[in-house]
Design an enzyme around this catalytic site. Structure first.
Site, mmCIF file in Angstrom:
data_model
loop_
_atom_site.group_PDB
_atom_site.id
_atom_site.type_symbol
_atom_site.label_atom_id
_atom_site.label_comp_id
_atom_site.label_asym_id
_atom_site.label_seq_id
_atom_site.Cartn_x
_atom_site.Cartn_y
_atom_site.Cartn_z
ATOM 1 N N GLU A 33 0.843 -1.201 0.000
ATOM 2 C CA GLU A 33 0.000 0.000 0.000
ATOM 3 C C GLU A 33 0.877 1.249 0.000
ATOM 4 O O GLU A 33 1.865 1.326 0.747
ATOM 5 C CB GLU A 33 -0.880 -0.025 1.255
ATOM 6 C CG GLU A 33 -2.235 0.590 1.079
ATOM 7 C CD GLU A 33 -3.124 -0.194 0.108
ATOM 8 O OE1 GLU A 33 -3.156 0.172 -1.077
ATOM 9 O OE2 GLU A 33 -3.755 -1.170 0.539
ATOM 10 N N LEU A 127 -12.617 1.162 -2.872
ATOM 11 C CA LEU A 127 -12.560 -0.028 -3.727
ATOM 12 C C LEU A 127 -12.470 0.383 -5.200
ATOM 13 O O LEU A 127 -12.818 -0.372 -6.092
ATOM 14 C CB LEU A 127 -13.765 -0.936 -3.468
ATOM 15 C CG LEU A 127 -13.926 -1.404 -2.020
ATOM 16 C CD1 LEU A 127 -15.216 -2.202 -1.845
ATOM 17 C CD2 LEU A 127 -12.728 -2.250 -1.582
ATOM 18 N N GLU A 162 -6.839 10.955 -13.981
ATOM 19 C CA GLU A 162 -6.936 11.162 -12.527
ATOM 20 C C GLU A 162 -5.919 12.221 -12.074
ATOM 21 O O GLU A 162 -6.245 13.121 -11.300
ATOM 22 C CB GLU A 162 -6.673 9.825 -11.834
ATOM 23 C CG GLU A 162 -6.862 9.820 -10.352
ATOM 24 C CD GLU A 162 -8.272 9.421 -9.928
ATOM 25 O OE1 GLU A 162 -8.836 10.148 -9.111
ATOM 26 O OE2 GLU A 162 -8.810 8.396 -10.400
ATOM 27 N N ASP A 174 -4.685 1.155 -9.179
ATOM 28 C CA ASP A 174 -6.136 0.931 -9.274
ATOM 29 C C ASP A 174 -6.578 0.716 -10.716
ATOM 30 O O ASP A 174 -7.341 -0.202 -11.022
ATOM 31 C CB ASP A 174 -6.902 2.130 -8.690
ATOM 32 C CG ASP A 174 -6.507 2.408 -7.261
ATOM 33 O OD1 ASP A 174 -5.810 1.571 -6.666
ATOM 34 O OD2 ASP A 174 -6.888 3.470 -6.738
ATOM 35 N N TYR A 224 -3.638 12.632 0.816
ATOM 36 C CA TYR A 224 -2.971 11.731 -0.140
ATOM 37 C C TYR A 224 -1.857 12.454 -0.902
ATOM 38 O O TYR A 224 -0.721 11.987 -0.956
ATOM 39 C CB TYR A 224 -4.002 11.172 -1.131
ATOM 40 C CG TYR A 224 -3.427 10.140 -2.087
ATOM 41 C CD1 TYR A 224 -3.513 8.790 -1.798
ATOM 42 C CD2 TYR A 224 -2.784 10.520 -3.255
ATOM 43 C CE1 TYR A 224 -2.986 7.835 -2.668
ATOM 44 C CE2 TYR A 224 -2.250 9.583 -4.123
ATOM 45 C CZ TYR A 224 -2.357 8.241 -3.825
ATOM 46 O OH TYR A 224 -1.820 7.316 -4.674
HETATM 47 C C1 GLA Z 1 -5.200 4.951 -3.923
HETATM 48 C C2 GLA Z 1 -4.461 5.318 -5.207
HETATM 49 C C3 GLA Z 1 -3.467 4.236 -5.602
HETATM 50 C C4 GLA Z 1 -2.571 3.834 -4.437
HETATM 51 C C5 GLA Z 1 -3.398 3.579 -3.178
HETATM 52 C C6 GLA Z 1 -2.528 3.333 -1.974
HETATM 53 O O1 GLA Z 1 -6.020 3.845 -4.144
HETATM 54 O O2 GLA Z 1 -5.359 5.557 -6.253
HETATM 55 O O3 GLA Z 1 -2.709 4.662 -6.713
HETATM 56 O O4 GLA Z 1 -1.585 4.796 -4.207
HETATM 57 O O5 GLA Z 1 -4.267 4.640 -2.894
HETATM 58 O O6 GLA Z 1 -1.816 2.156 -2.113
#
Ligand code: GLA
Length: 387
Positions: A33, A127, A162, A174, A224
């Protein structure tokens, strides 16, 4: 949901011919992660939950969008010439961002579209409802306009949308997991060069349980992007003494030797998480391939602790879920999954303990947090589909 979007298409746009339908899955990350923007490894799998579209070409430049998930909202009307990167608001910024990315790469739409969207992934649950909407749009554009793009390119266009249209500096995990999903497999992806392998993930005596905190979160409004910046600062300091291209290119041993050059203690903890989490992802896959699910579970727990203490992207709701799970007999591992700040945990639980798991966690969560969490028993699903 497929039938719902097709029916909505007929009800709302009144057309019945030439409707095509599409699907792209959401994902759950098993381990690795916040490594995907640090040149590290991730280990997600696609879900059978995802986002559906029904669409048809128009004979003008108009774009019309409607979501059955926001049925109280109106049809959003715009055109194939109206793109406002970083300023476009609302959910249609995701599909529009993908159209914008395709256009930038020379894949121009020669007419507008009528589109209905509907998803069965809870929005804001971590998700990847947004990545699935991006991949869905890419698959739809490819099919509608005959664009010659691979699923991997669709994932990259989704990430570009994104990052530069929607404003979240996410990594590739993702979109890649959604575009490249394979039933009964997880994807071991090296985000440094996008090399990957499918690893069979079929549990015999256990189940994979996703637990939703039902705490809505938006990564865009979270810290983030700050985490990305903090990792960048740590890397800059480390590069003076190591020449490493990315944090996850450093082994924990090298990191321990050189970490003193990172002046800021916060950036140091962020870097520590990235370096050790990458090792856990690599070790986790090895353990899984050797059939050692117990070790995989221990690594999942360690991942949560690191995300909670060093990376600081967990929250009370996620901690209640994971920490309660660790105490329940028959739980092999449990951790937050995705970006954090809300969303879900993922747990591997012995089949015979699954009912107790849901009962104990359900009660404890309601007691401590004040509202209910939701459980989903899942298994790895396949990639995008055209119907
Ligand atoms: C989000 C981001 C991913 C990744 C996760 C953490 O889902 O979209 O690119 O960085 O967080 O692992």
């Amino acid at each position: 949901m497929k039938d719902t979007v097709i029916k909505a298409f007929r009800d709302i746009y009144g057309k019945t011919d030439d409707i095509r339908a599409y699907f792209a899955p959401g994902r759950v990350n098993l381990i690795g992660e916040h490594t995907d923007y640090n040149g590290g490894h991730v280990f997600p799998c696609a879900l059978s939950y995802g986002t559906y579209a029904a669409a048809a070409k128009r004979n003008d430049d108009k774009l019309r969008f409607y979501s059955v998930n926001f049925s109280e909202s109106d049809v959003v009307e715009t055109s194939i010439d109206e793109f406002w990167p970083l300023e476009d608001k609302g959910w249609t910024a995701y599909p529009k961002g993908v159209m914008w990315a395709f256009d930038k790469h020379g894949f121009e739409m020669d007419c507008g579209l009528d589109i209905i969207i509907g998803g069965d992934i809870p929005a804001g649950a971590g998700l990847s409802s947004s990545a699935s909407l991006e991949v869905l749009t890419g698959v739809m554009l490819r099919d509608m306009f005959g664009f010659d793009v691979s699923n991997q390119q669709i994932a990259l266009f989704g990430q570009e949308a994104e990052n530069h249209y929607c404003g979240l500096n996410c990594g590739i995990m993702d979109q890649f997991a959604s575009a490249m999903g394979k039933k009964d497999h997880a994807i071991f992806l090296d985000t440094a060069d996008l090399s990957f392998k499918y690893v069979p993930f079929v549990l015999k005596d256990e189940v994979l349980i996703i637990t939703n905190t039902n705490k809505k979160h938006s990564l865009k409004d979270s810290a983030y992007n700050d985490r990305r910046r903090e990792c960048g600062e740590a890397l800059e300091a480390l590069q003076k003494v190591t020449g490493a291209e990315a944090l996850c290119k450093l082994s924990p041993e090298e990191f321990e030797k050189q970490k003193h050059v990172i002046g800021d203690p916060v950036c140091l903890r962020r870097a520590k998480h990235a370096v050790y989490e990458d090792r856990r992802a690599v070790d986790g896959v090895k353990a899984l391939e050797a059939g050692d699910l117990e070790e995989f579970g221990r690594l999942m727990n360690a991942s949560h602790v690191s995300l909670r203490d060093d990376y600081e992207v967990s929250c009370r709701e996620l901690d209640v879920l994971a920490e309660t799970a660790w105490e329940i007999p028959g739980v092999l591992g449990s951790r937050m999954t995705g970006g954090g700040f809300g969303g879900c945990t993922v747990s591997i639980v012995k089949k015979e303990a699954a009912d107790e798991f849901c009962r104990i966690i359900g009660e404890t969560y309601r007691d401590k947090v004040g509202y209910d969490c939701t459980f989903y028993i899942v298994s790895p699903g396949g990639g995008p589909e055209v119907f």
